[in-house]
Design an enzyme around this catalytic site. Sequence first.
Site, PDB file in Angstrom:
ATOM      1  N   CYS A 108       0.853  -1.184   0.000  1.00  0.00           N
ATOM      2  CA  CYS A 108       0.000   0.000   0.000  1.00  0.00           C
ATOM      3  C   CYS A 108       0.889   1.234   0.000  1.00  0.00           C
ATOM      4  CB  CYS A 108      -0.895  -0.013   1.236  1.00  0.00           C
ATOM      5  SG  CYS A 108      -2.006   1.398   1.362  1.00  0.00           S
ATOM      6  N   GLU A 151      -8.726  -0.611  -2.749  1.00  0.00           N
ATOM      7  CA  GLU A 151      -9.014   0.828  -2.836  1.00  0.00           C
ATOM      8  C   GLU A 151     -10.370   1.168  -2.238  1.00  0.00           C
ATOM      9  OE1 GLU A 151      -6.504   2.593  -3.320  1.00  0.00           O
ATOM     10  OE2 GLU A 151      -5.291   0.977  -4.159  1.00  0.00           O
TER      11      GLU A 151
END
Length: 192
Positions: A108, A151
Amino acid sequence: MSLRIVHYNDPVLRRKGEKITAFDKALSQLAKEMLATMQEAAGIGLAAQQIGRPVQLCVVDLRRAEIDFTWELDGAKPPLDLIMPMIITNPEITPDRETDVYLVEEGCLSFPKIRGDVPRPDAITVRYQDEHGTPHTLHCDGLLARCIQHEVDHLNGVLFIDRMEKKTRAAIDADVKTLAKITRAAAKLNPA
């Protein structure tokens, strides 16, 4: 223009995004800047929370991915170059009923150099609007499904570390705590 990516322990990462209601030039510009930021950071997805904006907007681009996945957009299978990069607003995900859940390593951009295995359904359907407000239905699997789930989690204030099994989370806990301290120290030096 590249935007600043916020790191773990910034409170905005835990905020559920507000629904997008204005599909205007400002939204298009924000999406364009998010895409540039994501590409500059060598990412494949970026949520608005990661640039400090708690709204239901994320961008995804898998054109350079070397992992197979399938997709069907609005009942057709257009070439990947026609649907990527994707600008996704107000998404709703439904995992396929018969799909398997796979444990796959994720990273991430808000957790630099921290990676860990995350269980996610392999195939999903996502209903969303594009940057013009046009509704779409995307059925996908593999990396595309995983990226969109990652997301969309951000858009709801959920982080990939929240989905990890205890053993995986424990293995990276020291790195996560160190990142949290660095983020807190930076916030004290540069208050918003």
